[in-house]
Scaffold this motif. Structure first.
Motif, short mmCIF file in Angstrom:
data_model
loop_
_atom_site.label_atom_id
_atom_site.label_comp_id
_atom_site.label_asym_id
_atom_site.label_seq_id
_atom_site.Cartn_x
_atom_site.Cartn_y
_atom_site.Cartn_z
N LYS A 192 0.84 -1.21 0.00
CA LYS A 192 0.00 0.00 0.00
C LYS A 192 0.86 1.25 0.00
O LYS A 192 0.55 2.23 -0.68
CB LYS A 192 -0.94 -0.01 1.20
CG LYS A 192 -2.06 -1.01 1.08
CD LYS A 192 -2.92 -1.04 2.32
CE LYS A 192 -3.94 -2.16 2.22
NZ LYS A 192 -4.70 -2.32 3.46
N GLU B 225 2.28 1.78 -3.39
CA GLU B 225 1.24 2.28 -4.29
C GLU B 225 1.04 3.78 -4.11
O GLU B 225 0.93 4.52 -5.08
CB GLU B 225 -0.08 1.54 -4.03
CG GLU B 225 -1.21 2.01 -4.94
CD GLU B 225 -2.53 1.37 -4.62
OE1 GLU B 225 -3.41 1.40 -5.49
OE2 GLU B 225 -2.71 0.84 -3.50
N LYS B 226 1.04 4.24 -2.85
CA LYS B 226 0.91 5.67 -2.58
C LYS B 226 2.06 6.45 -3.22
O LYS B 226 1.86 7.50 -3.81
CB LYS B 226 0.91 5.94 -1.07
CG LYS B 226 -0.35 5.64 -0.37
CD LYS B 226 -0.19 6.03 1.09
CE LYS B 226 -1.27 5.47 1.96
NZ LYS B 226 -1.06 5.77 3.38
#
Length: 137
Positions: free
Chosen positions: A38, A41-42
């Protein structure tokens, strides 16, 4: 969870294959894969949106190191009769010096007569985490 990520955490802490994924990543100071994915991805989305180079802060252990012996104490997976008995490597989980009491990390460190001399330098069970997080002087 991928096998290589788990094996990497186990090798970092010198842990046995029986140590759980969660325990291995915590002791190794590694972010779990789902959180890491995550975060990546950010970063990717931020780079894509702004065109700027965005760097991820690397989480590092501030002090202290994990080793084979600490891993055995924290996980209970090691040369303790209770653990070895569970794996059918010992006939009994009992401590050889303390009849009718299982040999596990907490008993060995704080109650067993075989290790009384060493116990003076070990913080009490409720203070272990605070002791490990203290700043070095």
């Amino acid at each position: 969870m991928s096998i290589p990520f788990r094996l990497s955490a186990l090798r970092t802490i010198s842990g046995f294959q029986t140590v759980s994924y969660e325990a291995a990543t915590v002791l190794a100071g590694m972010l779990p894969e789902d959180i890491l994915a995550k975060e990546m991805e950010k970063i990717y989305m931020a780079r894509k949106a702004t065109g700027d180079a965005v760097s991820m802060d690397v989480i590092r252990r501030r002090n202290g190191e994990i080793n084979f012996h600490l891993t055995q104490i924290f996980t209970g997976h090691g040369g303790y009769r209770k653990y070895l008995h569970r794996l059918s490597q010992e006939d009994s989980p009992e401590c050889p010096n303390c009849p009718n009491l299982d040999e596990n990390p907490e008993r060995v460190l704080y109650q067993c007569s075989r290790y009384r001399e060493v116990v003076g330098s070990v913080p009490p069970p409720e203070g272990v985490v605070a002791f490990m997080l203290e700043e070095e002087e």
